[in-house]
Design a protein around this motif. Structure first.
Motif, PDB file in Angstrom:
ATOM      1  N   UNK A  80       0.824  -1.199   0.000  1.00  0.00           N
ATOM      2  CA  UNK A  80       0.000   0.000   0.000  1.00  0.00           C
ATOM      3  C   UNK A  80       0.867   1.262   0.000  1.00  0.00           C
ATOM      4  N   UNK A  81       1.803   1.356   0.956  1.00  0.00           N
ATOM      5  CA  UNK A  81       2.609   2.574   1.054  1.00  0.00           C
ATOM      6  C   UNK A  81       3.636   2.692  -0.069  1.00  0.00           C
ATOM      7  N   UNK A  82       4.048   1.576  -0.635  1.00  0.00           N
ATOM      8  CA  UNK A  82       4.907   1.641  -1.825  1.00  0.00           C
ATOM      9  C   UNK A  82       4.143   2.275  -2.982  1.00  0.00           C
ATOM     10  N   UNK A  83       2.876   1.875  -3.146  1.00  0.00           N
ATOM     11  CA  UNK A  83       2.054   2.402  -4.231  1.00  0.00           C
ATOM     12  C   UNK A  83       1.673   3.860  -4.001  1.00  0.00           C
ATOM     13  N   UNK A  84       1.330   4.201  -2.755  1.00  0.00           N
ATOM     14  CA  UNK A  84       0.817   5.544  -2.468  1.00  0.00           C
ATOM     15  C   UNK A  84       1.938   6.569  -2.323  1.00  0.00           C
ATOM     16  N   UNK A  85       3.002   6.211  -1.601  1.00  0.00           N
ATOM     17  CA  UNK A  85       4.061   7.168  -1.298  1.00  0.00           C
ATOM     18  C   UNK A  85       5.403   6.833  -1.949  1.00  0.00           C
ATOM     19  N   UNK A 105      -2.419  11.493  -7.524  1.00  0.00           N
ATOM     20  CA  UNK A 105      -1.917  10.141  -7.769  1.00  0.00           C
ATOM     21  C   UNK A 105      -1.959   9.314  -6.493  1.00  0.00           C
ATOM     22  N   UNK A 106      -1.681   9.937  -5.347  1.00  0.00           N
ATOM     23  CA  UNK A 106      -1.762   9.231  -4.057  1.00  0.00           C
ATOM     24  C   UNK A 106      -3.189   8.776  -3.780  1.00  0.00           C
ATOM     25  N   UNK A 108     -10.422   6.983   0.834  1.00  0.00           N
ATOM     26  CA  UNK A 108     -10.182   8.421   0.826  1.00  0.00           C
ATOM     27  C   UNK A 108     -11.235   9.087   1.705  1.00  0.00           C
ATOM     28  N   UNK A 109     -10.799   9.765   2.730  1.00  0.00           N
ATOM     29  CA  UNK A 109     -11.714  10.434   3.648  1.00  0.00           C
ATOM     30  C   UNK A 109     -12.026  11.854   3.195  1.00  0.00           C
ATOM     31  N   UNK A 110     -11.062  12.506   2.594  1.00  0.00           N
ATOM     32  CA  UNK A 110     -11.274  13.822   1.996  1.00  0.00           C
ATOM     33  C   UNK A 110     -10.131  14.065   1.020  1.00  0.00           C
ATOM     34  N   UNK A 111     -10.400  14.849  -0.011  1.00  0.00           N
ATOM     35  CA  UNK A 111      -9.369  15.083  -1.023  1.00  0.00           C
ATOM     36  C   UNK A 111      -9.520  16.474  -1.614  1.00  0.00           C
ATOM     37  N   UNK A 112      -8.398  17.165  -1.729  1.00  0.00           N
ATOM     38  CA  UNK A 112      -8.328  18.462  -2.385  1.00  0.00           C
ATOM     39  C   UNK A 112      -7.134  18.473  -3.302  1.00  0.00           C
ATOM     40  N   UNK A 113      -6.894  19.603  -3.941  1.00  0.00           N
ATOM     41  CA  UNK A 113      -5.791  19.691  -4.888  1.00  0.00           C
ATOM     42  C   UNK A 113      -4.438  19.551  -4.195  1.00  0.00           C
ATOM     43  N   UNK A 114      -4.308  20.118  -2.989  1.00  0.00           N
ATOM     44  CA  UNK A 114      -3.018  20.139  -2.303  1.00  0.00           C
ATOM     45  C   UNK A 114      -2.942  19.222  -1.079  1.00  0.00           C
ATOM     46  N   UNK A 115      -4.064  18.583  -0.721  1.00  0.00           N
ATOM     47  CA  UNK A 115      -4.044  17.763   0.485  1.00  0.00           C
ATOM     48  C   UNK A 115      -5.165  16.738   0.441  1.00  0.00           C
ATOM     49  N   UNK A 116      -4.903  15.551   0.978  1.00  0.00           N
ATOM     50  CA  UNK A 116      -5.924  14.508   1.067  1.00  0.00           C
ATOM     51  C   UNK A 116      -5.719  13.715   2.344  1.00  0.00           C
ATOM     52  N   UNK A 117      -6.813  13.323   2.960  1.00  0.00           N
ATOM     53  CA  UNK A 117      -6.776  12.476   4.147  1.00  0.00           C
ATOM     54  C   UNK A 117      -7.149  11.065   3.713  1.00  0.00           C
ATOM     55  N   UNK A 118      -6.246  10.115   3.979  1.00  0.00           N
ATOM     56  CA  UNK A 118      -6.412   8.751   3.515  1.00  0.00           C
ATOM     57  C   UNK A 118      -6.443   7.773   4.677  1.00  0.00           C
ATOM     58  N   UNK A 124      -2.295  11.898   6.289  1.00  0.00           N
ATOM     59  CA  UNK A 124      -2.550  12.951   5.311  1.00  0.00           C
ATOM     60  C   UNK A 124      -1.397  13.032   4.325  1.00  0.00           C
ATOM     61  N   UNK A 125      -1.689  13.234   3.054  1.00  0.00           N
ATOM     62  CA  UNK A 125      -0.662  13.536   2.070  1.00  0.00           C
ATOM     63  C   UNK A 125      -0.847  14.985   1.671  1.00  0.00           C
ATOM     64  N   UNK A 126       0.262  15.709   1.580  1.00  0.00           N
ATOM     65  CA  UNK A 126       0.219  17.138   1.270  1.00  0.00           C
ATOM     66  C   UNK A 126       1.216  17.463   0.172  1.00  0.00           C
TER      67      UNK A 126
END
Length: 267
Positions: A40-45, A229-230, A241-251, A260-262
């Motif tokens: 999972x983390x290899x694919x996402x990050x 992409x994340x 995905x709990x929330x997603x925006x252009x610059x940040x998403x909560x996964x 969170x990815x930012x």
């Protein structure tokens, strides 16, 4: 700890916790399925992995070759929370644990010795879990900070009360060399180390809420070159995905751990 531990173990020729008092210095994650977590983390990050000397149930995550996090598998029968946990650098793990208990928090594990340092797993008086580490840092702090962890945010009941608690435990705003500075911006308490934002504290979490996203907790934010992409990778590899925006998403990863990815910019 040696340089392969999943906690913020000391590495050779790097800074010690005495140089970054009170700052986040490592993050770790528990997992019920180590292989699925790695995938999972290899694919996402884009993380790579190396084994840890603790054994086959532990891994070190690497971003562009730099250690960024520790992962530890837990037995599926254990009914323990799966979550990301931040560690803070302290001059004395024993003193930090004692201060936590004196101020109404709790000690879950330790302090215990892992040469060349000591660690403890703790919780603040509202139940938010965190760790402390005394000793050599796992890798150079600046390298770790710039490899991927962006910052951490505490969602809690009362940001000012929490800032006082952590300030007394972790020696924030003491003026001592290496101590973190505390300020207030945009409705949040802001923690800076060496001039950089490393943590934020916001009010609003409910102490007795059934939802882990509402209860007080520390959430780790990771840098990402492409947030979109994340998000897509998380959905394709068993996360949500709990929330997603252009610059940040909560996964949420397949085990339920939230993060969170930012976008890679200074918070």
């Amino acid at each position: 700890m040696n340089d392969d531990m999943t906690s913020p173990a000391g590495a050779r020729n790097v800074l010690s916790t005495h140089s970054v008092y009170g700052a986040p210095c490592w993050v770790s994650l528990t997992s019920r399925d180590l292989k699925a977590t790695e995938e999972f983390y290899s694919a996402v990050l884009g993380w790579q992995w190396r084994p840890a000397k603790l054994g086959e149930r532990h891994r070190i995550a690497l971003a562009d070759g730099a250690p960024v996090a520790g992962i530890a598998a837990v037995a599926g029968m254990w009914q323990m929370a799966v979550a990301w946990l931040p560690y803070f650098a302290v001059g004395s793990a024993d003193q930090a644990a004692a201060r936590v208990q004196e101020r109404g928090g709790t000690t879950a594990v330790g302090p215990i010795s892992f040469p060349p340092g000591r660690a403890a797993l703790l919780a603040d008086r509202d139940g938010a879990a965190f760790g402390v580490w005394e000793g050599d840092l796992f890798t150079d702090w600046e390298t770790w900070r710039r490899a991927q962890p962006a910052f951490i945010r505490l969602h809690t009941r009362d940001a000012f009360d929490a800032a006082i608690f952590y300030g007394e435990v972790l020696d924030w705003a003491t003026g001592r060399p290496g101590a973190c500075e505390v300020g207030y911006e945009g409705g949040e308490v802001v923690l800076r180390s060496a001039g950089e934002v490393v943590a934020r504290i916001e009010s609003g979490a409910l102490e007795a809420a059934p939802d882990p996203a509402v209860r007080p907790h520390w959430q780790v934010h990771f840098f990402a070159a492409d947030v979109g992409a994340c998000v897509r990778a998380a959905e394709l590899h068993g996360g949500s995905v709990l929330s997603a925006g252009e610059d940040e998403a909560v996964l949420r990863d397949p085990d339920g751990a939230r993060f969170t990815v930012a976008a890679r910019r200074r918070p």
